[in-house]
Design a protein around this motif. Structure first.
Motif, PDB file in Angstrom:
ATOM      1  N   PHE B  40       0.859  -1.184   0.000  1.00 21.03           N
ATOM      2  CA  PHE B  40       0.000   0.000   0.000  1.00 21.03           C
ATOM      3  C   PHE B  40       0.897   1.237   0.000  1.00 21.03           C
ATOM      4  N   GLY B  41       0.672   2.113  -0.996  1.00 21.15           N
ATOM      5  CA  GLY B  41       1.464   3.345  -1.011  1.00 21.15           C
ATOM      6  C   GLY B  41       0.607   4.590  -1.028  1.00 21.15           C
ATOM      7  N   CYS B  42      -0.529   4.549  -1.752  1.00 21.48           N
ATOM      8  CA  CYS B  42      -1.320   5.766  -1.901  1.00 21.48           C
ATOM      9  C   CYS B  42      -2.816   5.513  -1.865  1.00 21.48           C
ATOM     10  N   GLY B  43      -3.243   4.354  -2.340  1.00 19.38           N
ATOM     11  CA  GLY B  43      -4.666   4.041  -2.339  1.00 19.38           C
ATOM     12  C   GLY B  43      -5.462   4.675  -3.464  1.00 19.38           C
ATOM     13  N   ALA B  45      -4.233   4.823  -6.963  1.00 21.19           N
ATOM     14  CA  ALA B  45      -3.646   4.476  -8.263  1.00 21.19           C
ATOM     15  C   ALA B  45      -2.570   5.465  -8.711  1.00 21.19           C
ATOM     16  N   ALA B  46      -1.912   6.124  -7.758  1.00 24.38           N
ATOM     17  CA  ALA B  46      -0.933   7.139  -8.129  1.00 24.38           C
ATOM     18  C   ALA B  46       0.519   6.706  -7.950  1.00 24.38           C
ATOM     19  N   CYS B  47       0.788   5.564  -7.324  1.00 22.50           N
ATOM     20  CA  CYS B  47       2.191   5.236  -7.025  1.00 22.50           C
ATOM     21  C   CYS B  47       2.653   3.899  -7.574  1.00 22.50           C
ATOM     22  N   GLY B  48       1.759   2.958  -7.754  1.00 21.78           N
ATOM     23  CA  GLY B  48       2.129   1.661  -8.332  1.00 21.78           C
ATOM     24  C   GLY B  48       2.649   0.628  -7.353  1.00 21.78           C
ATOM     25  N   ALA B  49       2.728   0.950  -6.062  1.00 18.36           N
ATOM     26  CA  ALA B  49       3.271  -0.012  -5.096  1.00 18.36           C
ATOM     27  C   ALA B  49       2.408  -1.274  -5.006  1.00 18.36           C
ATOM     28  N   CYS B  50       1.137  -1.157  -5.379  1.00 15.14           N
ATOM     29  CA  CYS B  50       0.177  -2.256  -5.212  1.00 15.14           C
ATOM     30  C   CYS B  50      -0.013  -3.058  -6.496  1.00 15.14           C
ATOM     31  N   ARG B  60      -3.263  -1.693 -10.825  1.00 12.90           N
ATOM     32  CA  ARG B  60      -3.051  -1.159  -9.476  1.00 12.90           C
ATOM     33  C   ARG B  60      -4.190  -1.610  -8.565  1.00 12.90           C
ATOM     34  N   CYS B  62      -5.078  -1.282  -5.575  1.00  9.66           N
ATOM     35  CA  CYS B  62      -5.747  -0.451  -4.567  1.00  9.66           C
ATOM     36  C   CYS B  62      -7.016   0.172  -5.115  1.00  9.66           C
TER      37      CYS B  62
HETATM   38  S1  FES Z   1      -1.251   1.985  -3.550  1.00 13.34           S
HETATM   39 FE1  FES Z   1      -0.447   3.503  -4.859  1.00 13.34          FE
HETATM   40  S2  FES Z   1      -1.138   2.855  -6.780  1.00 13.34           S
HETATM   41 FE2  FES Z   1      -2.116   1.534  -5.440  1.00 13.34          FE
END
Ligand code: FES
Ligand code: FES
Lengths: 720, 158
Positions: B40-43, B45-50, B60, B62
């Motif tokens: 989880f990075g942003c929730g 769809a802005a960071c891609g961690a998920c 993405r 999240c």
């Molecule tokens: S948590 Fe950042 S894109 Fe999904």
């Protein structure tokens, strides 16, 4: 456990199962030292830096620093293994638990006893609250290798080697001087006998502990100064590494929080009745500054939280804005500094914004509270302080808190002592839900708006050049924080003064990768560049010619210019910019090569960086740290800003706080000057020069001088 | 919203869960299925961690409710290494020593694996367009190198 020598504080002992344990204690600086008697020694009994040798011939190095991406654990293990001549393939690393015995007072020593150059010029203890570091277990300030490694790991490794050799010599019936060591094996060549560390470990515990073991001549290093793979990386490519946010256990509940949006605000009221009936919700917890929902899943907690309409006050800060803070800086600084009568006088103001750490892993912490005892799981840069923070939040003694540190999804200063608000908050929420364990995760929005920001700042410079173009005076007045190290300029100019002006604002600030150096690196290396252009001199040659008293700076600058092919022709609207800063004992120079399209689109094509950090342990992770520092600083210089409006942080998530992505990233080339100076840090010193290197390059490409960060707000289009 | 029984195919296995249908796939994967490699990075769809693979495409997680998945095949970072052998992208990440803190790297590796499966010889421009994940530690120089090495070989998709 173990024999102690009071003078050297090197100790050894026997492990259950016949292994050898050896370590060097940081107690030399801890208060207990003064009362250390032989009887106490056994009770104190634990050592700061440990090496364990077990009969299976494995060497385990126990490290009092967390791994947040710098490869520090690998580097520290290499420092011990090098002195031991251990077989690197058989070296393991374990992170030390959060107990007082592992307090790395060596951090303090690295700052205080062995004061590296720049700190003599007035290290500001306030910045890192040095006093609080006593007895702490900090990973930050680029301290792991400089402190623990240099003073602890090397000595422990060398002592272990001497004891193993002594044991081997006795076993073989030969003199120690005739034995050689390589790959975890002691050999007596003449009699063709040898034994492994594992075989010798038990006998070695009977040897007395050398008080001053001989350290290797760096020329004979076989492991250090070479690239070694990091020991923790496999788990970071297959998804198995457990970060603070990943911790789980049976019966775990989940918490989502909303914090008062205005700086310092408090919760006034909240109607919890509807949320309490939502699916999975266990409890709505009202804290002084926040409201939290505890539920059986994070998503349910978040959903219920979103339905609440909490009322918060504004703590009287509702009128604070970035503009009001900038005004306060301007007023505090006042008129531009006076300059002596000179052929040319130039003046310039520079400003930088607040910046969030925005670690990829948002703040997260798991806590379980039961009566006057608690357990905490999180990833922080200081396990001992995290333990104390939780204890204070609960009003219990730190001894009653068991803290487990997990991997950190980035730190950059956000998870240092003084900034562990989220650990305290998690403990308070868990207390309300006691005895259930509760994992609290901040949303990105909460994380973005409740940071300890890199301080915004302003600096007002004036400088004078004589008729030959030689600078005779530089003065700066600055607000927003600074100290002797961050404002230091390595140039031989008779009249140089940098003075702080005080301007108060309520925004929470804290150390951000390289602390005060990111602001002042931009200020001072921009201004010296403006001086060079005013003198109609080449910015590299101008700097070099002023480095008459600074051979280390000069060596870095010259290596850098050669590496970047400084001075070779470039197409129109392309330019190179140079900057050099010393921080955390390391000197780093950087050259940025940029292009600016006629429409004003900036591209940073390449960055060259050269560092003199004394010596290099793991050349590959050292390079990675410099590359990372360049990128982190560049992202901030190009795009980064937190702005304040109506007492609130305006940015909420990664769509309005933009950061660099792959397409923005330049090629980065790095090199090192091995000067043999006292070891400096590497996690942070790559950051300070980059902003000025880029804005200086923009000036070279376009004639436009960017004096305010981030660069995205500057107009760089060609005027027609 | 009431809970409902949902079956997801994750890393080749059918897994049933009982969650609200609007639960983002990310939290179902992490909290309900216990696969915490997806971050989880942003929730938003802005960071891609998920990032995970849904029918082979990088998505993405999240920002996708579990109710939207249907019978699609989901692969997470834990499902990339077949029989414990790292896939080509993971191996390249080790060879280049890419990760620093590592937190963004599950998502990076998933995004790059999907891209190279589709375009084994992706050009720098195609990579720039497709890989928009955030890394705060600043590992981009090594990410670039690892991808270039893979694209120069016969491609390294999952
Ligand atoms: S948590 Fe950042 S894109 Fe999904
Ligand atoms: S490696 Fe830390 S965020 Fe990418």
């Amino acid at each position: 456990m173990g024999k102690w020598t009071r003078r050297a504080f090197i100790g050894a002992g026997v492990l259950v199962g016949g292994g050898l344990v050896i370590g060097v204690t940081g107690a030399a600086l801890a208060p207990v030292r003064h009362g250390l008697r032989d009887e106490d020694a056994e009770n104190i009994g634990q050592l700061t830096t440990w090496i364990l040798i077990t009969p299976d011939n494995a060497v385990t190095v126990l490290i009092p620093h967390c791994e947040m991406g710098q490869g520090a654990q690998t580097a520290l293990a290499m420092m011990a293994a090098e002195e031991m001549d251990a077989d690197w393939a058989n070296v393991r690393v374990k992170e030390a638990p959060a107990t007082d015995e592992y307090a790395n007072a060596y951090i303090v020593r690295a700052f205080v006893n062995d004061v590296p150059g720049p700190f003599e010029r007035g290290f500001d203890y306030g910045t890192y609250r040095l006093a609080r570091w006593f007895g702490l277990q900090v990973t930050g300030g680029s301290m792991s290798v400089r402190g623990t490694g240099h003073h602890g790991m090397r000595v422990a490794g060398a002592a272990a080697r001497e004891m193993l050799v002594a044991a081997a010599a006795k076993t073989f019936g030969v003199s120690a001087g005739e034995c050689t060591v390589a790959n975890s094996r002691v050999t007596h060549a003449a009699s063709n006998r040898s034994a492994t560390f594992g075989e010798l470990a038990k006998a070695a515990t009977q040897e007395s502990v050398p008080t001053h073991p001989a350290l290797k001549d760096p020329k004979s290093y076989t492991l250090r100064r070479k690239p070694q793979q990091r020991i923790d990386l496999r788990s970071k490519v297959d998804g198995s590494a457990i970060y603070g946010i990943d911790y789980t256990m049976p019966g775990l509940l989940h918490a989502a929080v909303e914090i008062a949006p205005v700086i310092g605000g408090k919760l006034v009221s909240v109607d919890t009745s509807a949320a309490e009936k939502m699916p999975g919700v266990k409890k709505v917890v009202q804290l002084e500054e926040a409201v939290a929902v505890v539920a059986d899943s994070y998503w349910r907690a978040r959903t219920a939280l979103a339905s609440l309409k909490p009322q918060f006050d504004d703590a009287g800060h509702g009128a604070v804005s970035s503009a009001s803070i900038a005004e306060a800086f301007d007023k505090a600084i006042g008129a531009a500094p006076e300059m002596p009568a000179a052929a040319t006088v130039i003046k310039a103001d520079y400003t930088v914004p607040f910046l969030p750490h925005a670690t990829m892993e948002p703040m997260a912490c798991t806590a379980r509270v039961n009566g006057d005892r608690a357990e905490i799981w999180a990833g922080t840069q200081d396990p001992l302080n995290a333990r104390k923070t939780a204890a204070d939040a609960l009003g219990i003694s730190p001894e009653n808190v068991q803290y487990t540190n997990l991997a950190l999804g980035g730190g950059f200063g956000r998870k240092l002592p003084g900034n562990l608000d989220f650990v305290g908050m998690s403990a308070r929420i868990a207390k309300a839900a006691s005895p259930a364990p509760v994992k609290m995760i901040w949303s990105r929005e909460t994380d973005m708006q409740h940071g300890y920001y890199r301080p915004a700042g302003m600096s007002r410079f004036a400088g004078a050049l004589d008729a030959s173009g030689r600078p005779v005076a530089i003065t700066s007045l600055y607000a927003g924080g600074g100290d002797g190290e961050s404002t230091f300029m390595p140039y031989a100019i008779d009249d140089m003064k940098h003075s702080a002006r005080d301007a108060k604002h309520p925004v929470r600030t804290g150390p951000w990768r390289s602390v005060l150096n990111s602001q002042h690196g931009f200020f001072k290396e921009s201004f010296i560049d403006e001086m060079a252009h005013a003198a109609k001199k080449d910015p590299f040659a101008f700097r070099r010619d002023l480095m008459t008293d600074q051979p280390r700076f000069k060596a870095v600058l010259e290596r850098l210019a050669a590496m970047a092919n400084w001075g070779s022709p470039l197409p129109p609207r392309e330019g190179r910019g140079i900057a050099i800063c010393e921080s955390f004992g390391s000197i780093v120079g950087e050259i940025a090569h940029v292009s600016v399209s006629p429409e004003g689109v900036l591209k940073v094509k390449e960055v060259c960086a050269v560092a003199d950090c004394g010596d290099v342990v793991n050349t590959d992770t050292a390079a990675a740290q410099l590359e990372g520092g360049v990128m982190f600083g560049l992202s901030a210089a190009l795009l980064g800003a937190v702005t304040i409006k109506d007492g609130k942080v305006e940015q909420t998530n990664f769509y309005d706080f933009r950061t660099m992505i792959l397409r923005d990233a330049p090629t980065v080339r790095v090199d090192f000057v091995i000067s043999g100076a006292h070891p400096g840090g590497l996690g942070e010193p790559g950051v300070p020069p980059i902003a000025a290197a880029v804005t200086n390059a923009i000036f070279a490409a376009t004639g436009i001088r960017v004096r305010e960060l981030p660069i995205k707000n500057a107009k760089l289009a060609a005027t027609t | 919203m009431a809970r409902m029984a949902i079956t997801l195919t994750v890393n080749g296995q059918a897994r049933s869960l009982d969650v609200e249908p609007d639960t983002p796939l990310l939290w179902a994967i992490r909290d309900t299925l216990g696969l915490t490699g997806t971050k989880f990075g942003c929730g938003v769809a802005a960071c891609g961690a998920c990032t995970v693979h849904i029918n082979g495409k990088a998505e993405r997680s999240c920002s996708i409710p579990v109710s939207a998945i249907g019978g699609a095949s989901i692969i997470t970072i834990e499902g990339l290494a077949a029989g414990g052998k790292l896939n080509a992208v993971q191996q390249a990440w080790l060879d280049q020593q890419v990760p620093q803190c590592g937190y963004c790297q599950s998502g990076m590796i998933m995004a790059v694996s999907a891209l190279l499966a589709e375009k084994p010889h992706a050009t720098d421009a195609e990579v720039d367009h497709a890989i928009t994940n955030i890394c705060r530690c600043g590992t981009f120089a090594r990410i670039r190198k690892a991808i270039q090495t893979l694209a120069a070989d016969q491609g390294g998709g999952a």
